[in-house]
Design an enzyme around this catalytic site. Sequence first.
Site, short mmCIF file in Angstrom:
data_model
loop_
_atom_site.label_atom_id
_atom_site.label_comp_id
_atom_site.label_asym_id
_atom_site.label_seq_id
_atom_site.Cartn_x
_atom_site.Cartn_y
_atom_site.Cartn_z
N LYS A 88 58.07 13.91 81.85
CA LYS A 88 57.41 14.75 80.84
C LYS A 88 58.23 14.74 79.56
CE LYS A 88 54.65 15.57 84.15
NZ LYS A 88 54.57 16.65 85.10
N ASP A 100 61.36 25.08 88.60
CA ASP A 100 60.79 23.78 88.25
C ASP A 100 60.69 23.75 86.72
OD1 ASP A 100 59.16 21.64 87.60
OD2 ASP A 100 57.48 22.24 88.88
N TRP A 153 51.02 24.00 89.31
CA TRP A 153 52.24 23.44 89.89
C TRP A 153 52.97 24.43 90.79
CZ3 TRP A 153 52.14 18.52 90.28
CH2 TRP A 153 51.57 17.75 89.28
#
Length: 362
Positions: free
Chosen positions: A197, A173, A103
């Site tokens: 998530k 993030d 990511w």
Amino acid sequence: MKYGRSYNFSAGPAMMPEPVLEEIAAEMMNYRGSGMCVMEMSHRSKVFQQIRDEAEADLRKLMGIPPEYKVLFVQGGGTLQFAMVPMNLMKNGTACYVETGAWSKKAIAEAKKYGDVRIVASSADRNYSYIPDCSDLEIPEDADYVYICENETINGTTYSTLPDTKGKILVADQSSMFLSRPCDVSKYGLIWAGVQKNVGPAGMAVVIIREDLLRDDLDPKTPVYMNYKTHADADSLYNTPNCWAIYCCGKVFKYLLDRGGLEAQARRNEEKAAVLYDFLDQSRFFTGAVRKEDRSLMNVPFVTPSKEQDADVVAASKAAGFDNLKGHKSVGGLRASIYNAMPKEGVEALVAFLKKYEAEHA
Ligand SMILES: *Cc1c(COP(=O)(O)O)cnc(C)c1O
């Protein structure tokens, strides 16, 4: 588990707390006497305004967000933030990124379109199985910010100490760890999290941004939707927002507050993850894929001695009623995502299954 639901170990979208789903089901046909479902409601209505305002107020309480930070609900999920961050924060055109896995690599690739990206630390040398030392990074004078992916969902790593940004703005993030433990928001310039998530349904990100970082001097070609200030000025109601996701996330914020807030949630997460890590640490068949100090409480990648056995365990786990344990192809093996809403019994059941498998196959 009630309703024939399974223990779903998916990395996202992921499990929601059962009491929250039950409340949503009860309000589905007629939300509190409004005569309609939240899906059918005008985003300009009083009743929705209250849903939005309460969601923000509850999140502020939960995280202790200081008043000089704005809370935004932005569509486009996590991925849009890879672009919105550099579009809004690259003033001098230089930013520092820490490369810790899948990511952060996506964030880096996107940021490169907008300016000079310096990778100031990386764990690529050992397949992103650890968090690099970020105590003395080489940060250029004109850097606009330092960016981290605070929990790498695919690689299963998390920071135990935040980087020393040498006075520059820290951007994180937090998608796969959002609300999993207490967070000192004042240490960051911007925190963002895709909500599917750890919080709610896919398609939205929560952005927490320090007010002084909002700008009205962006490149004039910047789409209006992509300027954080658009959302800050309009209380995230510039256009029709993802009303449904805001509503569901709001329910989860309240649920966490009712259960003792983030300290209590962190304790539950530590206990839950320990069940799996303690098993992996003593197993002679399964091995955790991450350096001990850096392992995530949310995403736990692990492997067997071979690819064939990895595939066999995944198939057997599926047959035993556990969903989505296959590891990401870049790491291989298995991955158990054990977010806030995964009950401890789910992890205990998984460990019992893995123990039995090991006894029969190792
Ligand atoms: C899932 C995830 C994303 C991407 O979210 P989308 O909503 O699918 O765009 C970004 N960062 C991290 C850490 C994630 O886990």
